[in-house]
Scaffold this motif. Structure first.
Motif, PDB file in Angstrom:
ATOM      1  N   ILE A   9      56.560  74.786  26.403  1.00  0.00           N
ATOM      2  CA  ILE A   9      55.176  74.357  26.581  1.00  0.00           C
ATOM      3  C   ILE A   9      54.479  74.570  25.249  1.00  0.00           C
ATOM      4  O   ILE A   9      54.621  75.620  24.619  1.00  0.00           O
ATOM      5  N   SER A  10      53.710  73.570  24.803  1.00  0.00           N
ATOM      6  CA  SER A  10      53.064  73.664  23.497  1.00  0.00           C
ATOM      7  C   SER A  10      51.684  73.024  23.549  1.00  0.00           C
ATOM      8  O   SER A  10      51.472  72.034  24.260  1.00  0.00           O
ATOM      9  N   GLU A  11      50.769  73.593  22.776  1.00  0.00           N
ATOM     10  CA  GLU A  11      49.454  72.964  22.636  1.00  0.00           C
ATOM     11  C   GLU A  11      49.525  71.722  21.762  1.00  0.00           C
ATOM     12  O   GLU A  11      48.593  70.919  21.770  1.00  0.00           O
ATOM     13  N   GLY A  12      50.614  71.581  21.030  1.00  0.00           N
ATOM     14  CA  GLY A  12      50.816  70.379  20.234  1.00  0.00           C
ATOM     15  C   GLY A  12      51.964  69.557  20.790  1.00  0.00           C
ATOM     16  O   GLY A  12      52.339  69.663  21.957  1.00  0.00           O
ATOM     17  N   ASP A  13      52.562  68.752  19.924  1.00  0.00           N
ATOM     18  CA  ASP A  13      53.687  67.916  20.338  1.00  0.00           C
ATOM     19  C   ASP A  13      54.972  68.742  20.319  1.00  0.00           C
ATOM     20  O   ASP A  13      55.059  69.798  19.679  1.00  0.00           O
ATOM     21  N   ILE A  14      55.964  68.258  21.053  1.00  0.00           N
ATOM     22  CA  ILE A  14      57.297  68.852  21.046  1.00  0.00           C
ATOM     23  C   ILE A  14      58.275  67.752  20.677  1.00  0.00           C
ATOM     24  O   ILE A  14      58.310  66.699  21.317  1.00  0.00           O
ATOM     25  N   GLU A  15      59.054  67.973  19.651  1.00  0.00           N
ATOM     26  CA  GLU A  15      60.024  66.968  19.227  1.00  0.00           C
ATOM     27  C   GLU A  15      61.166  66.909  20.238  1.00  0.00           C
ATOM     28  O   GLU A  15      61.883  67.885  20.442  1.00  0.00           O
ATOM     29  N   ALA A  16      61.310  65.763  20.858  1.00  0.00           N
ATOM     30  CA  ALA A  16      62.398  65.537  21.816  1.00  0.00           C
ATOM     31  C   ALA A  16      62.654  64.038  21.878  1.00  0.00           C
ATOM     32  O   ALA A  16      62.286  63.360  22.840  1.00  0.00           O
ATOM     33  N   PRO A  17      63.271  63.493  20.829  1.00  0.00           N
ATOM     34  CA  PRO A  17      63.422  62.031  20.724  1.00  0.00           C
ATOM     35  C   PRO A  17      64.229  61.406  21.847  1.00  0.00           C
ATOM     36  O   PRO A  17      64.062  60.227  22.140  1.00  0.00           O
ATOM     37  N   GLU A  18      65.095  62.199  22.510  1.00  0.00           N
ATOM     38  CA  GLU A  18      65.924  61.645  23.586  1.00  0.00           C
ATOM     39  C   GLU A  18      65.245  61.715  24.940  1.00  0.00           C
ATOM     40  O   GLU A  18      65.787  61.236  25.958  1.00  0.00           O
ATOM     41  N   ALA A  19      64.040  62.278  25.018  1.00  0.00           N
ATOM     42  CA  ALA A  19      63.404  62.552  26.311  1.00  0.00           C
ATOM     43  C   ALA A  19      62.728  61.316  26.895  1.00  0.00           C
ATOM     44  O   ALA A  19      62.269  60.414  26.172  1.00  0.00           O
ATOM     45  N   LEU A  20      62.657  61.295  28.195  1.00  0.00           N
ATOM     46  CA  LEU A  20      61.808  60.360  28.923  1.00  0.00           C
ATOM     47  C   LEU A  20      60.386  60.874  28.803  1.00  0.00           C
ATOM     48  O   LEU A  20      60.108  62.029  29.147  1.00  0.00           O
ATOM     49  N   VAL A  21      59.471  60.040  28.314  1.00  0.00           N
ATOM     50  CA  VAL A  21      58.107  60.488  28.031  1.00  0.00           C
ATOM     51  C   VAL A  21      57.169  60.042  29.146  1.00  0.00           C
ATOM     52  O   VAL A  21      57.128  58.865  29.514  1.00  0.00           O
ATOM     53  N   ILE A  22      56.421  60.997  29.681  1.00  0.00           N
ATOM     54  CA  ILE A  22      55.363  60.730  30.647  1.00  0.00           C
ATOM     55  C   ILE A  22      54.042  61.067  29.981  1.00  0.00           C
ATOM     56  O   ILE A  22      53.804  62.216  29.612  1.00  0.00           O
ATOM     57  N   ASP A  23      53.194  60.070  29.795  1.00  0.00           N
ATOM     58  CA  ASP A  23      51.861  60.298  29.244  1.00  0.00           C
ATOM     59  C   ASP A  23      50.945  60.716  30.383  1.00  0.00           C
ATOM     60  O   ASP A  23      50.632  59.925  31.279  1.00  0.00           O
ATOM     61  N   ALA A  24      50.532  61.971  30.382  1.00  0.00           N
ATOM     62  CA  ALA A  24      49.667  62.477  31.448  1.00  0.00           C
ATOM     63  C   ALA A  24      48.268  61.881  31.382  1.00  0.00           C
ATOM     64  O   ALA A  24      47.508  61.987  32.355  1.00  0.00           O
ATOM     65  N   ALA A  25      47.919  61.285  30.249  1.00  0.00           N
ATOM     66  CA  ALA A  25      46.632  60.601  30.088  1.00  0.00           C
ATOM     67  C   ALA A  25      45.448  61.516  30.447  1.00  0.00           C
ATOM     68  O   ALA A  25      44.472  61.090  31.057  1.00  0.00           O
ATOM     69  N   GLY A  26      45.561  62.789  30.060  1.00  0.00           N
ATOM     70  CA  GLY A  26      44.477  63.734  30.288  1.00  0.00           C
ATOM     71  C   GLY A  26      44.427  64.331  31.680  1.00  0.00           C
ATOM     72  O   GLY A  26      43.532  65.115  31.983  1.00  0.00           O
ATOM     73  N   ARG A  27      45.373  63.971  32.529  1.00  0.00           N
ATOM     74  CA  ARG A  27      45.382  64.528  33.889  1.00  0.00           C
ATOM     75  C   ARG A  27      45.854  65.977  33.866  1.00  0.00           C
ATOM     76  O   ARG A  27      46.446  66.466  32.910  1.00  0.00           O
ATOM     77  N   TYR A  28      45.620  66.661  34.992  1.00  0.00           N
ATOM     78  CA  TYR A  28      46.103  68.027  35.143  1.00  0.00           C
ATOM     79  C   TYR A  28      47.621  68.024  35.315  1.00  0.00           C
ATOM     80  O   TYR A  28      48.190  67.168  35.996  1.00  0.00           O
ATOM     81  N   VAL A  29      48.257  68.998  34.686  1.00  0.00           N
ATOM     82  CA  VAL A  29      49.684  69.252  34.862  1.00  0.00           C
ATOM     83  C   VAL A  29      49.786  70.654  35.465  1.00  0.00           C
ATOM     84  O   VAL A  29      49.436  71.640  34.818  1.00  0.00           O
ATOM     85  N   ALA A  30      50.228  70.721  36.716  1.00  0.00           N
ATOM     86  CA  ALA A  30      50.188  71.987  37.455  1.00  0.00           C
ATOM     87  C   ALA A  30      51.558  72.300  38.036  1.00  0.00           C
ATOM     88  O   ALA A  30      52.429  71.429  38.118  1.00  0.00           O
ATOM     89  N   PRO A  31      51.763  73.545  38.449  1.00  0.00           N
ATOM     90  CA  PRO A  31      52.998  73.844  39.183  1.00  0.00           C
ATOM     91  C   PRO A  31      53.046  73.014  40.471  1.00  0.00           C
ATOM     92  O   PRO A  31      52.003  72.680  41.050  1.00  0.00           O
ATOM     93  N   GLY A  32      54.247  72.681  40.912  1.00  0.00           N
ATOM     94  CA  GLY A  32      54.383  71.986  42.179  1.00  0.00           C
ATOM     95  C   GLY A  32      53.825  72.824  43.315  1.00  0.00           C
ATOM     96  O   GLY A  32      53.914  74.056  43.313  1.00  0.00           O
ATOM     97  N   PHE A  33      53.246  72.158  44.301  1.00  0.00           N
ATOM     98  CA  PHE A  33      52.638  72.863  45.424  1.00  0.00           C
ATOM     99  C   PHE A  33      53.726  73.423  46.344  1.00  0.00           C
ATOM    100  O   PHE A  33      54.768  72.806  46.553  1.00  0.00           O
TER     101      PHE A  33
END
Length: 419
Positions: A55-79
């Motif tokens: 988890i980072s306040e900036g970017d994380i280099e992961a060129p092979e990853a599937l990218v999900i743009d949260a578009a400013g939404r909340y990212v929370a633990p699963g309920f």
């Protein structure tokens, strides 16, 4: 009713056609990440091999990853729903693999990534069938919420507080019965009972020895009885306020009941059906004020009518359950004399705690994640976003509309398609 069920089933499985299975890492970027300590804005979370990798306040280099743009939404633990009976037209008491899988899939649409399937008071043979079904499905791969153990609700209840539980099966604790069941089925993780019944304290001793949580429920216990029960292991109150006594009079004397005991015993944890109907906003606020988010878990207590249109339904097993009516966002007895179950979903609970109870987003989420995880003893791997923990993650907007649900590193529900 059947037509409505078929239509809903079609909707559910059409939505799930977008389920994504990938062995690639998943990078969630540009999100408001809720950690146990603070809110990280414009942050990034990386998932790898089913766990949170970074988890980072900036970017994380992961060129092979599937990218999900949260578009400013909340990212929370699963309920985490630690008290749920069904949803999407099915009940765990149906005792079928289809029911277990459909319920687990249905609730992911509402952000749930882990749950404890919950029974109702029933005969022993019926209970065995449900437990044996859990035993089969728990080892099967799935694309729904993960099962983290069974919760037996009953049949050791006070008859006058049985609510919609079937009176035919209400009885006192039977040592031969509960010893056999808990030995044969070690995935039983919680048992709700009335602690004032003869033999109920011995039940608690046995359960704690097996690492199972005793919870007080459907009870006429007064404060002194609850205090004694707490000391023997009843450290959790099932659906606080529902089917338990508050202040009561016997003759001219007033006595504090189980509700007051739950408030006065600081260490006791509670769970609430925060649908805004079982408990209106002032009571939601009162629970939060007294117990706080660290001692309060949100539960759906959902029956098969969750996600279904209003109308007739069944509480419990399809073949012999109790007829009920779904209306006004809740299940009721046919004569409308009492509630007969909840049709809530986890996103609705979190939304209500924010909008009706005035709780901060982080506290509302905590009551649906880390607190229930701690109550069920899975906090070492679930309930918070920290590196090394299970990748159970939900993305939601300011209105707590679910956009993505990730369980165990798999995208099990999404409104969008990512490539």
């Amino acid at each position: 009713m059947l037509g409505n069920f078929c239509y809903l089933a079609y909707r559910i499985f059409t939505d799930f056609s977008t389920i994504m299975s990938t062995t690639r890492p998943i990078k969630i970027s540009n999100g408001r990440i809720i950690t146990p300590y603070r809110l990280l804005r414009h942050a990034t979370l990386l998932v790898s091999e089913g766990r949170i990798a970074a988890i980072s306040e900036g970017d994380i280099e992961a060129p092979e990853a599937l990218v999900i743009d949260a578009a400013g939404r909340y990212v929370a633990p699963g309920f985490i729903d630690i008290h749920v009976h069904g949803g999407g037209g099915h009940d765990f008491m149906d005792g079928t693999e289809e029911a277990f899988h459909t319920i687990a899939k249905f609730h992911t649409r509402h952000g749930t990534t882990a749950m404890t399937p919950t029974t109702l008071s029933c005969g022993k043979e019926e209970l065995l069938a449900v437990l044996e079904t859990y035993q089969r499905v728990s080892g099967q791969p799935g694309h729904g919420a993960q099962f983290i153990g069974m919760h037996l609700e009953g049949p050791y209840f006070a008859m006058n507080q049985r609510g919609a539980q079937d009176a035919r099966y209400i009885r006192n604790p039977d040592p031969a019965e509960y010893r056999e069941l808990t030995t044969r089925f070690p995935f039983i993780r919680r048992w709700s009972a009335a602690p004032e019944l003869p033999g109920a304290l011995d039940l608690a001793d046995w359960l704690r020895g097996k690492g199972i949580l005793p919870a007080l429920a459907h009870t006429e216990a007064l404060y002194d009885e609850v205090l004694q029960a707490f000391e023997r292991g009843y450290t959790h109150a099932t659906h606080l306020y529902s089917m338990m006594l508050g202040v009561t009079r016997r003759g001219a004397t007033r006595y504090a009941g189980a509700i007051e005991a739950a408030f006065l015993i600081d260490e006791m944890t509670v769970e609430i059906i925060a649908d805004g109907i079982h408990l209106p906003p002032p009571l939601l606020q009162l629970v939060c004020k007294i117990k706080g988010p660290g001692r309060t878990a949100l539960i759906t207590d959902a029956m098969r009518g969750a996600g279904m249109p209003p109308g007739e339904s069944i509480l419990g097993a399809r073949h012999n359950g109790l007829p009920v009516i779904i209306e006004d966002g809740v299940a009721k007895l046919p004569d409308r004399s009492a509630f007969a179950g909840s049709v809530a979903t986890a996103d609705r609970l979190v939304r209500n705690m924010i909008q009706l109870a005035g709780q901060p987003v982080a506290d509302a989420v905590r009551m649906m994640t880390s607190t229930p995880a701690a109550i069920m003893g899975v906090g070492d791997r679930k309930g918070s976003l920290l590196p090394g923990k299970d990748a159970d993650i939900v993305l939601f907007d300011d209105q707590v509309n679910i956009h993505v649900t990730i369980a165990g590193g798999n995208i099990v529900y999404t409104k969008e398609v990512y490539a």
